[in-house]
Design an enzyme around this catalytic site. Structure first.
Site, PDB file in Angstrom:
ATOM      1  N   ASP A  89       4.967  -5.109   6.103  1.00 19.32           N
ATOM      2  CA  ASP A  89       5.470  -6.437   6.477  1.00 19.32           C
ATOM      3  C   ASP A  89       5.481  -7.429   5.311  1.00 19.32           C
ATOM      4  O   ASP A  89       6.399  -8.244   5.193  1.00 19.32           O
ATOM      5  CB  ASP A  89       4.729  -6.992   7.696  1.00 19.32           C
TER       6      ASP A  89
ATOM      7  N   ASP B  78      -0.257   2.236   8.617  1.00 21.36           N
ATOM      8  CA  ASP B  78      -0.829   1.536   9.774  1.00 21.36           C
ATOM      9  C   ASP B  78       0.022   1.573  11.036  1.00 21.36           C
ATOM     10  O   ASP B  78      -0.455   1.263  12.125  1.00 21.36           O
ATOM     11  CB  ASP B  78      -1.086   0.064   9.416  1.00 21.36           C
TER      12      ASP B  78
ATOM     13  N   GLY C 287       0.840  -1.205   0.000  1.00 22.29           N
ATOM     14  CA  GLY C 287       0.000   0.000   0.000  1.00 22.29           C
ATOM     15  C   GLY C 287       0.869   1.247   0.000  1.00 22.29           C
ATOM     16  O   GLY C 287       1.878   1.290   0.686  1.00 22.29           O
TER      17      GLY C 287
ATOM     18  N   THR D 137       4.224   2.520   5.704  1.00 21.14           N
ATOM     19  CA  THR D 137       2.824   2.068   5.733  1.00 21.14           C
ATOM     20  C   THR D 137       2.078   2.964   6.712  1.00 21.14           C
ATOM     21  O   THR D 137       2.628   3.316   7.754  1.00 21.14           O
ATOM     22  CB  THR D 137       2.715   0.583   6.155  1.00 21.14           C
TER      23      THR D 137
ATOM     24  N   ASP E 172       2.217  -0.538  11.928  1.00 21.36           N
ATOM     25  CA  ASP E 172       2.096  -1.887  12.509  1.00 21.36           C
ATOM     26  C   ASP E 172       3.372  -2.715  12.383  1.00 21.36           C
ATOM     27  O   ASP E 172       3.318  -3.940  12.340  1.00 21.36           O
ATOM     28  CB  ASP E 172       0.914  -2.632  11.850  1.00 21.36           C
TER      29      ASP E 172
ATOM     30  N   ARG F 248       1.058  -4.748  -5.875  1.00 15.95           N
ATOM     31  CA  ARG F 248       1.052  -6.023  -5.146  1.00 15.95           C
ATOM     32  C   ARG F 248       1.332  -7.074  -6.220  1.00 15.95           C
ATOM     33  O   ARG F 248       0.626  -7.150  -7.220  1.00 15.95           O
ATOM     34  CB  ARG F 248      -0.282  -6.246  -4.466  1.00 15.95           C
TER      35      ARG F 248
ATOM     36  N   ARG G 193      -6.243  -2.906  10.229  1.00 12.84           N
ATOM     37  CA  ARG G 193      -6.776  -4.270  10.355  1.00 12.84           C
ATOM     38  C   ARG G 193      -6.237  -4.961  11.599  1.00 12.84           C
ATOM     39  O   ARG G 193      -6.952  -5.703  12.256  1.00 12.84           O
ATOM     40  CB  ARG G 193      -6.379  -5.110   9.127  1.00 12.84           C
TER      41      ARG G 193
HETATM   42  P1  ATP Z   1       0.795  -2.654   3.604  1.00  6.52           P
HETATM   43  O1  ATP Z   1       1.124  -2.759   5.070  1.00  6.52           O
HETATM   44  O2  ATP Z   1       0.582  -1.266   3.162  1.00  6.52           O
HETATM   45  O3  ATP Z   1      -0.281  -3.599   3.162  1.00  6.52           O
HETATM   46  P2  ATP Z   1       2.702  -4.586   2.680  1.00  6.52           P
HETATM   47  O4  ATP Z   1       4.116  -4.477   2.287  1.00  6.52           O
HETATM   48  O5  ATP Z   1       2.408  -5.422   3.895  1.00  6.52           O
HETATM   49  O6  ATP Z   1       2.131  -3.117   2.813  1.00  6.52           O
HETATM   50  P3  ATP Z   1       1.568  -6.636   0.942  1.00  6.52           P
HETATM   51  O7  ATP Z   1       0.560  -6.510  -0.145  1.00  6.52           O
HETATM   52  O8  ATP Z   1       1.275  -7.552   2.073  1.00  6.52           O
HETATM   53  O9  ATP Z   1       1.843  -5.141   1.438  1.00  6.52           O
HETATM   54  O10 ATP Z   1       2.963  -7.102   0.293  1.00  6.52           O
HETATM   55  C1  ATP Z   1       3.507  -6.401  -0.795  1.00  6.52           C
HETATM   56  C2  ATP Z   1       4.113  -7.379  -1.764  1.00  6.52           C
HETATM   57  O11 ATP Z   1       5.172  -8.110  -1.126  1.00  6.52           O
HETATM   58  C3  ATP Z   1       3.178  -8.463  -2.278  1.00  6.52           C
HETATM   59  O12 ATP Z   1       2.373  -8.012  -3.347  1.00  6.52           O
HETATM   60  C4  ATP Z   1       4.152  -9.543  -2.716  1.00  6.52           C
HETATM   61  O13 ATP Z   1       4.671  -9.257  -3.981  1.00  6.52           O
HETATM   62  C5  ATP Z   1       5.256  -9.405  -1.676  1.00  6.52           C
HETATM   63  N1  ATP Z   1       5.029 -10.427  -0.644  1.00  6.52           N
HETATM   64  C6  ATP Z   1       4.169 -10.381   0.395  1.00  6.52           C
HETATM   65  N2  ATP Z   1       4.191 -11.537   1.096  1.00  6.52           N
HETATM   66  C7  ATP Z   1       5.084 -12.331   0.480  1.00  6.52           C
HETATM   67  C8  ATP Z   1       5.556 -13.670   0.703  1.00  6.52           C
HETATM   68  N3  ATP Z   1       5.091 -14.418   1.710  1.00  6.52           N
HETATM   69  N4  ATP Z   1       6.497 -14.152  -0.136  1.00  6.52           N
HETATM   70  C9  ATP Z   1       6.967 -13.423  -1.159  1.00  6.52           C
HETATM   71  N5  ATP Z   1       6.559 -12.173  -1.431  1.00  6.52           N
HETATM   72  C10 ATP Z   1       5.633 -11.629  -0.633  1.00  6.52           C
END
Ligand code: ATP
Length: 328
Positions: A107, A132, A15, A130, A134, A76, A176
């Protein structure tokens, strides 16, 4: 011996959050300052897999410190969750002679970065971006402060209409798993009640409290509800339940949604992003790998990415007490 880093790539993932641009700018300018080459990867891991990589210099990042979102774009990527996808990403990094990757995200993005590092022995450093707040191991994430201010401003406006009509507003905010936005914005905007994911305060307790508020002379009310609250009802069901059990208020529901991600970053987020961008480049120059740079007691710190991915133990007791006392 650890190879000296000369070519660094940066991407934004997951995000988007206000202040990501300031973080990219800081990474690029730190590279320029230390005579390193910097590459921007567009659309997060998706762009890494598709080879959307371009050199960036100090001038490429002019006039962006004040802009929300991320000019590198975020995405994503399903493909990056697969070994084949990460193999392609690694091939592209090698094709551009890139020695290390800085990932600005949450994360999920850090989980992906850690896999890339482990599977290909490729140096990665994370910057928490992010709204959040978090992430474990940092007091604040980039974008959180701006989002808080956006939420408070929105609730202030809703309060004007709530008080003109004796209305009770349920306002859903992001979060969340973390109640940071709800709690802090709720206190800052003078909410009567705040529901967060970390505590199950119970619907009955909420009703009792709203009844007491009414008896004490309140004619309108604001209840802030984090997306992941534990009431077991979505915000519309919660509104209906309260309407059934509490007379004298008109209930309205407002879901703030994506406006919370937008807007110019606050000064706090710009400075935080600038500090963490420089911190990430310096960490790589010092031979650090698989770490996240964060902020603890105003100081830039480094924690292993594995620590950043642990469940955050964040005690909200003090804030909950303040919210209770100031909403009587
Ligand atoms: P936000 O907190 O804003 O949601 P985020 O980094 O947690 O940010 P995610 O959509 O969970 O957002 O993860 C971003 C990208 O990281 C995913 O689209 C994917 O490409 C990669 N990713 C997430 N989890 C994994 C995983 N278990 N293994 C490999 N790549 C991952």
């Amino acid at each position: 011996m650890i190879k000296k880093v000369k070519n660094i790539a940066v991407l934004t993932s997951g995000g988007d959050a206000p202040g990501m641009n300031a973080a990219i700018r800081s990474v690029v300018r730190a590279c320029s300052y230390y005579n390193l080459n910097c590459f921007g990867v567009y659309k997060g891991y998706e762009g890494l897999i598709n080879g959307e990589i371009e050199p960036l210099n100090a001038r490429s990042v002019r006039n962006i410190i004040n802009r929300g979102g991320t000019f590198l774009k975020s995405a994503r990527s399903k493909a990056f969750r697969t070994v084949e996808g990460r193999q392609k990403a690694h091939d592209n990094l090698k094709k551009h002679n890139i020695d290390a990757l800085i990932v600005i995200g949450g994360d999920g993005s850090f989980t992906g970065a850690l896999k890339l590092s482990k599977e290909f022995d490729f140096p990665v450093v994370g910057i928490p971006g992010t709204i959040d707040n978090d992430i474990n191991g940092t007091d604040y994430t980039i974008g959180y402060d701006t989002a808080l201010n956006t939420v408070v401003e929105a609730i202030d406006k809703i309060r004007d209409t709530a008080s003109s009509h004796n209305r009770l507003f349920l306002i859903e905010v992001m979060g969340r798993d973390a109640g940071d936005i709800a709690l802090n914005a709720g206190i800052g905007a003078g909410a009567e009640e705040i529901l967060i994911p970390e505590e199950d305060l119970g619907v009955e307790r909420l009703l009792d409290s709203l009844k007491r508020s009414k008896v004490s002379g309140k004619t309108s009310s604001i209840v802030v509800v984090a997306e992941g609250d534990k009431s077991g009802k979505n915000i519309f069901e919660l509104g209906e339940y309260i309407e059934e059990h509490l007379q004298g208020y008109e209930i309205r529901v407002s879901v703030l949604g994506h406006i919370q991600r937008g807007g110019a970053p606050s000064c706090y987020d710009r400075v935080l992003a600038s500090k963490l961008g420089v911190g990430a480049v310096e960490a790589l120059m010092d031979g650090k790998r698989e770490i996240m740079v964060g902020i603890v007691h105003k100081t830039v710190t480094q924690v292993p990415l594995t620590t950043a991915l642990e469940k955050r133990i964040h005690k909200h007791d003090q804030l909950i007490k303040v919210a209770d006392i100031t909403s009587v």
